[in-house]
Scaffold this motif. Structure first.
Motif, PDB file in Angstrom:
ATOM      1  N   THR A  26       0.803  -1.229   0.000  1.00 18.20           N
ATOM      2  CA  THR A  26       0.000   0.000   0.000  1.00 18.20           C
ATOM      3  C   THR A  26       0.836   1.278   0.000  1.00 18.20           C
ATOM      4  O   THR A  26       0.283   2.373   0.130  1.00 18.20           O
ATOM      5  N   PHE A  27       2.142   1.145  -0.150  1.00 21.93           N
ATOM      6  CA  PHE A  27       2.998   2.339  -0.095  1.00 21.93           C
ATOM      7  C   PHE A  27       2.606   3.357  -1.164  1.00 21.93           C
ATOM      8  O   PHE A  27       2.572   4.565  -0.909  1.00 21.93           O
ATOM      9  N   GLY A  28       2.280   2.889  -2.363  1.00 21.49           N
ATOM     10  CA  GLY A  28       1.962   3.784  -3.464  1.00 21.49           C
ATOM     11  C   GLY A  28       0.746   4.648  -3.185  1.00 21.49           C
ATOM     12  O   GLY A  28       0.790   5.872  -3.367  1.00 21.49           O
ATOM     13  N   ILE A  29      -0.338   4.031  -2.728  1.00 24.01           N
ATOM     14  CA  ILE A  29      -1.554   4.815  -2.516  1.00 24.01           C
ATOM     15  C   ILE A  29      -1.429   5.721  -1.295  1.00 24.01           C
ATOM     16  O   ILE A  29      -1.920   6.861  -1.297  1.00 24.01           O
ATOM     17  N   ILE A  30      -0.752   5.258  -0.251  1.00 24.12           N
ATOM     18  CA  ILE A  30      -0.536   6.121   0.916  1.00 24.12           C
ATOM     19  C   ILE A  30       0.303   7.336   0.507  1.00 24.12           C
ATOM     20  O   ILE A  30       0.042   8.469   0.951  1.00 24.12           O
ATOM     21  N   SER A  31       1.277   7.143  -0.362  1.00 22.73           N
ATOM     22  CA  SER A  31       2.098   8.257  -0.840  1.00 22.73           C
ATOM     23  C   SER A  31       1.258   9.279  -1.606  1.00 22.73           C
ATOM     24  O   SER A  31       1.444  10.491  -1.452  1.00 22.73           O
ATOM     25  N   ILE A  32       0.324   8.804  -2.432  1.00 20.51           N
ATOM     26  CA  ILE A  32      -0.553   9.695  -3.197  1.00 20.51           C
ATOM     27  C   ILE A  32      -1.451  10.493  -2.253  1.00 20.51           C
ATOM     28  O   ILE A  32      -1.651  11.709  -2.427  1.00 20.51           O
ATOM     29  N   ILE A  33      -2.005   9.827  -1.248  1.00 18.42           N
ATOM     30  CA  ILE A  33      -2.856  10.507  -0.271  1.00 18.42           C
ATOM     31  C   ILE A  33      -2.047  11.536   0.515  1.00 18.42           C
ATOM     32  O   ILE A  33      -2.503  12.657   0.769  1.00 18.42           O
ATOM     33  N   ASP A  34      -0.840  11.167   0.883  1.00 18.86           N
ATOM     34  CA  ASP A  34       0.046  12.079   1.602  1.00 18.86           C
ATOM     35  C   ASP A  34       0.317  13.330   0.764  1.00 18.86           C
ATOM     36  O   ASP A  34       0.256  14.464   1.257  1.00 18.86           O
ATOM     37  N   GLU A  35       0.577  13.135  -0.511  1.00 14.26           N
ATOM     38  CA  GLU A  35       0.832  14.255  -1.414  1.00 14.26           C
ATOM     39  C   GLU A  35      -0.409  15.145  -1.545  1.00 14.26           C
ATOM     40  O   GLU A  35      -0.305  16.380  -1.542  1.00 14.26           O
ATOM     41  N   TYR A  36      -1.572  14.521  -1.652  1.00 14.17           N
ATOM     42  CA  TYR A  36      -2.833  15.269  -1.757  1.00 14.17           C
ATOM     43  C   TYR A  36      -3.020  16.166  -0.528  1.00 14.17           C
ATOM     44  O   TYR A  36      -3.384  17.360  -0.651  1.00 14.17           O
ATOM     45  N   LEU A  37      -2.774  15.623   0.651  1.00  8.08           N
ATOM     46  CA  LEU A  37      -2.954  16.392   1.880  1.00  8.08           C
ATOM     47  C   LEU A  37      -1.894  17.483   2.033  1.00  8.08           C
ATOM     48  O   LEU A  37      -2.196  18.589   2.501  1.00  8.08           O
ATOM     49  N   HIS A  38      -0.672  17.195   1.626  1.00  4.42           N
ATOM     50  CA  HIS A  38       0.385  18.209   1.705  1.00  4.42           C
ATOM     51  C   HIS A  38       0.087  19.386   0.794  1.00  4.42           C
ATOM     52  O   HIS A  38       0.411  20.536   1.129  1.00  4.42           O
ATOM     53  N   GLY A  50       3.222   1.950   7.984  1.00  3.49           N
ATOM     54  CA  GLY A  50       3.007   2.563   6.681  1.00  3.49           C
ATOM     55  C   GLY A  50       1.635   3.165   6.505  1.00  3.49           C
ATOM     56  O   GLY A  50       1.247   3.517   5.388  1.00  3.49           O
ATOM     57  N   ALA A  51       0.878   3.311   7.592  1.00  5.84           N
ATOM     58  CA  ALA A  51      -0.408   4.004   7.546  1.00  5.84           C
ATOM     59  C   ALA A  51      -0.179   5.492   7.767  1.00  5.84           C
ATOM     60  O   ALA A  51       0.908   5.914   8.210  1.00  5.84           O
ATOM     61  N   LEU A  52      -1.185   6.293   7.473  1.00  4.95           N
ATOM     62  CA  LEU A  52      -1.039   7.750   7.508  1.00  4.95           C
ATOM     63  C   LEU A  52      -2.009   8.349   8.513  1.00  4.95           C
ATOM     64  O   LEU A  52      -3.200   8.007   8.526  1.00  4.95           O
ATOM     65  N   LEU A  53      -1.507   9.257   9.339  1.00  7.00           N
ATOM     66  CA  LEU A  53      -2.300   9.859  10.407  1.00  7.00           C
ATOM     67  C   LEU A  53      -2.336  11.379  10.258  1.00  7.00           C
ATOM     68  O   LEU A  53      -1.316  12.018  10.017  1.00  7.00           O
ATOM     69  N   VAL A  54      -3.521  11.933  10.400  1.00  4.31           N
ATOM     70  CA  VAL A  54      -3.732  13.383  10.425  1.00  4.31           C
ATOM     71  C   VAL A  54      -4.377  13.729  11.756  1.00  4.31           C
ATOM     72  O   VAL A  54      -5.334  13.062  12.175  1.00  4.31           O
ATOM     73  N   THR A  55      -3.882  14.757  12.422  1.00  5.18           N
ATOM     74  CA  THR A  55      -4.442  15.190  13.700  1.00  5.18           C
ATOM     75  C   THR A  55      -4.877  16.645  13.601  1.00  5.18           C
ATOM     76  O   THR A  55      -4.078  17.505  13.231  1.00  5.18           O
ATOM     77  N   LEU A  56      -6.145  16.894  13.923  1.00  6.63           N
ATOM     78  CA  LEU A  56      -6.682  18.255  13.963  1.00  6.63           C
ATOM     79  C   LEU A  56      -6.958  18.615  15.417  1.00  6.63           C
ATOM     80  O   LEU A  56      -7.819  18.000  16.056  1.00  6.63           O
ATOM     81  N   PRO A  57      -6.223  19.591  15.972  1.00  6.49           N
ATOM     82  CA  PRO A  57      -6.473  19.994  17.361  1.00  6.49           C
ATOM     83  C   PRO A  57      -7.886  20.531  17.527  1.00  6.49           C
ATOM     84  O   PRO A  57      -8.428  21.202  16.640  1.00  6.49           O
ATOM     85  N   GLY A  58      -8.513  20.208  18.659  1.00  6.75           N
ATOM     86  CA  GLY A  58      -9.850  20.691  18.952  1.00  6.75           C
ATOM     87  C   GLY A  58      -9.867  21.556  20.185  1.00  6.75           C
ATOM     88  O   GLY A  58      -8.832  21.749  20.850  1.00  6.75           O
TER      89      GLY A  58
END
Length: 356
Positions: A26-38, A50-58
């Motif tokens: 899954t490295f390829g798709i996680i990389s694409i998602i990472d790029e999209y978010l960046h 190799g999973a991707l985490l996003v944290t939004l402070p509340g």
């Protein structure tokens, strides 16, 4: 969430389903998602799996929420290179051989080179095998015909193909004039896209959340341990986004959001389920309560791993799961609306008691 851009959602979904991502590769798709978010200036973090985490402070940073959707899909690995030059498969994830018969596929070698092929019964030709229809669709009888000039195992290995190479299935995604999306791997890339679109909306509109919230793009749900890592100790509520299943005895449909009450792991948290129901009714979101008897999610995986969390599961209704799947744009819309309302809700279940 009436302004949820369905055209953009469809285009993003089409991009993601066409990226091979069987569990374990899954490295390829996680990389694409990472790029999209960046590109949106949203910070991300890779975990060791190799999973991707996003944290939004509340506003409340002591009580956290955790939301997941998984990028990994069903697939296979090469089990054997046969003397004939055909390939035997070992399946990744829970599905049947008959659901992939006749499907085109891709074989990715260790060097990254990709070859195409077709998944067939060994006894496919009725002109040769008169009992073809009666033969069992199993590992012994199913094989891959490679689109290369090969006639033996040595020919295959000369291409760089070897045991353990990953096999992915062509998605064949299509949007019908009536609003249906047909494709392989809607499980769970449709929920990945919903989560991405919600993150984009929260960021672009600078929406502040009541609780610090983590979004995990997990990458091994189909092999039952996707969302049980990277769960911060402050997490109270854990909401998995995954597909609702349709069939005899099921309440889910392709036009509503499914709220799971129980799966093979047992009941989901009653308090969180009631909160999701109340949010749906208050915001005129079409929903169905349902039980998925042969099913597990990132949330149930986290429970099995021993996390002290309150867990829930929602998702669009998907027909023919783990085969050539179908959902409707309206089900995606309803799921996105419920997730958006949930993230902004002040009510949290803590210690089994509703607070907020």
């Amino acid at each position: 969430m009436k302004d949820f851009a369905m055209e953009n959602t469809y285009n993003l979904l089409k991009q993601l389903v066409e990226i091979p991502s069987p569990a374990g590769n899954t490295f390829g798709i996680i990389s694409i998602i990472d790029e999209y978010l960046h590109e949106l200036c949203i910070e991300t973090k890779w975990n060791h799996r190799g999973a991707l985490l996003v944290t939004l402070p509340g506003k409340d940073q002591n009580h956290h929420r955790f939301v997941t959707a998984h990028v990994d899909t069903l697939g296979a690995m090469i089990k054997e290179i046969k003397p004939s030059g055909r390939l035997t498969m070992d399946l990744i994830g829970g599905f049947t051989f008959n659901s992939i018969e006749g499907e085109n596929c891709r074989i990715e070698t260790s060097s990254g080179r990709v070859y195409t092929g077709t998944i067939l019964m060994h006894q496919t030709s009725l002109h040769v095998y008169k009992d073809s229809a009666k033969a069992e669709r199993n590992q012994a009888n199913m094989e891959i015909r490679i689109d290369e000039q090969v006639s033996n195992a040595d020919d295959v290995r000369s291409l760089g193909i070897e045991v353990g190479d990953f096999i992915s299935f062509e998605p064949r995604m299509e949007l019908t004039p009536s609003g249906f999306i047909k494709s392989r791997h809607l499980d769970d890339k449709v929920c990945v896209v919903i989560m991405l679109q919600i993150l984009k909306k929260l960021h672009m509109e600078e929406i502040s959340l009541p609780y610090t919230t983590h979004f995990l793009f997990s990458n091994s749900e189909e092999i039952r341990y996707g969302g049980n890592a990277s769960v911060p100790p402050a997490t109270v509520e854990y909401l998995a986004l995954d597909i609702g299943v349709i069939g005899d005895g099921q309440a889910s449909d392709e036009y509503s959001v499914s709220i799971c009450t129980k799966d093979s792991s047992g009941p989901y948290h009653l308090g969180l389920r009631k909160s999701l129901q109340q949010l749906s009714e208050k915001n005129n979101i079409a929903y169905n309560l349902d039980i998925f008897p042969f099913y597990g999610s990132d949330a149930s995986s986290a429970i099995h791993a021993g996390h002290d969390i309150i867990h829930g599961l929602i998702g669009p209704g998907v027909d023919a799961t783990h085969a050539y799947e179908r959902t409707h744009l309206s089900s995606i819309q309803q799921t996105a609306s419920l997730l958006f309302c949930y993230l902004q809700s002040n009510m949290m279940i803590e210690g089994g008691i509703e607070n907020g």
